[in-house]
Design an enzyme around this catalytic site. Structure first.
Site, short mmCIF file in Angstrom:
data_model
loop_
_atom_site.label_atom_id
_atom_site.label_comp_id
_atom_site.label_asym_id
_atom_site.label_seq_id
_atom_site.Cartn_x
_atom_site.Cartn_y
_atom_site.Cartn_z
N LYS A 1 0.86 -1.19 0.00
CA LYS A 1 0.00 0.00 0.00
C LYS A 1 0.89 1.24 0.00
CE LYS A 1 -4.34 1.27 2.26
NZ LYS A 1 -5.11 1.12 3.50
O1 G3P Z 1 -7.80 2.08 5.40
C1 G3P Z 1 -8.18 3.30 4.88
C2 G3P Z 1 -9.59 3.75 5.25
O2 G3P Z 1 -10.53 2.74 5.00
C3 G3P Z 1 -9.73 4.42 6.58
O3 G3P Z 1 -11.05 4.76 6.91
O4 G3P Z 1 -12.70 5.53 8.58
O5 G3P Z 1 -10.26 6.05 8.93
O6 G3P Z 1 -11.57 7.20 7.17
P1 G3P Z 1 -11.40 5.95 7.94
#
Ligand code: G3P
Length: 220
Positions: free
Chosen positions: A84
């Site tokens: 990633k």
């Molecule tokens: O892994 C990346 C993403 O899915 C993170 O989500 O909820 O922290 O914006 P969030």
């Protein structure tokens, strides 16, 4: 649509894997830090829990040379690993290098179709388009996903559009409607996908009627 769980918690991965509908796992530095365990041991345990699934593990450097070293190290841990990489200039360069070597990549922190174009041209396996964090700013995060799905299809890029930062089942519905290839979400959102009050009340009625009639599948 592929379904990934977004977590660094091995117990959550095992629970999602039990249902037999899980295609992969995404992690990020925040989720790994929250797990309280080492990066490599966590990623390897996740790979074992989801045989054949794509498991995203993120580099943390921001200069090309160090990012490349980290990426090659992470990729060497297990064949299921997808490196990633954040959508920054050295990140796009890194994705091109890794894609030329046949190493899978997931380009993260993508918010616009312009950024997605850079990732697609570099040969990203997955383009992680964040939705919830844009919604948090009172803007529809799904717009960029729809534009990216169209862009990838129009020009025939091989990248898959991955909807990330999913916060609730409506995001999953919108991901399906947009034609996105993948959605990653916390375990609690996957659990919510099972639920409907009419399923619960309907099942209760079936069972009550069955039991009242004194029926049995295994007749004596
Ligand atoms: O892994 C990346 C993403 O899915 C993170 O989500 O909820 O922290 O914006 P969030």
């Amino acid at each position: 649509m592929k379904l990934f769980v977004d977590t660094g918690d091995i117990e959550e991965v095992k629970r999602a894997a039990e249902w037999g509908v899980l295609d992969g796992v995404t992690t990020n530095p925040t989720l790994i830090a929250k797990s309280g365990k080492g990066f490599k041991e966590t990623v390897l345990a996740i790979c074992e829990a989801v045989p054949g699934g794509d498991i995203s593990a993120e580099v943390v450097a921001t200069d090309y040379d160090t990012m490349l070293k980290e990426a090659l190290e992470i990729a060497s841990w297990h064949p299921q690993i997808v490196v990633k990489v954040p959508l920054i200039e050295p990140g796009v360069r890194l994705v091109k290098t890794l894609s030329d070597k046949g190493i899978k990549t997931n380009v993260t922190l993508v918010f616009t179709v312009g950024q997605a174009l850079m990732a697609a041209k570099a040969g990203a396996t997955y383009i992680s388009n964040f939705v919830g964090r844009v919604d948090d700013l009172a803007t529809d995060g799904m717009n960029a996903v729809t534009e990216t799905v169209e862009m990838v299809a129009t020009y025939g890029y091989r990248s898959e559009v991955l909807v990330a930062s999913v916060r609730h089942p409506l995001h999953v519905l919108q991901a399906i409607q947009s034609g996105a290839h993948v959605a990653t979400m916390p375990l609690k959102v996957i659990e919510a996908l099972f639920k409907h009050p009419l399923t619960d009340s309907g099942l209760q009625r079936f069972l009550d009627d069955w039991n009242k009639a004194g029926l049995s599948i295994f007749e004596k």
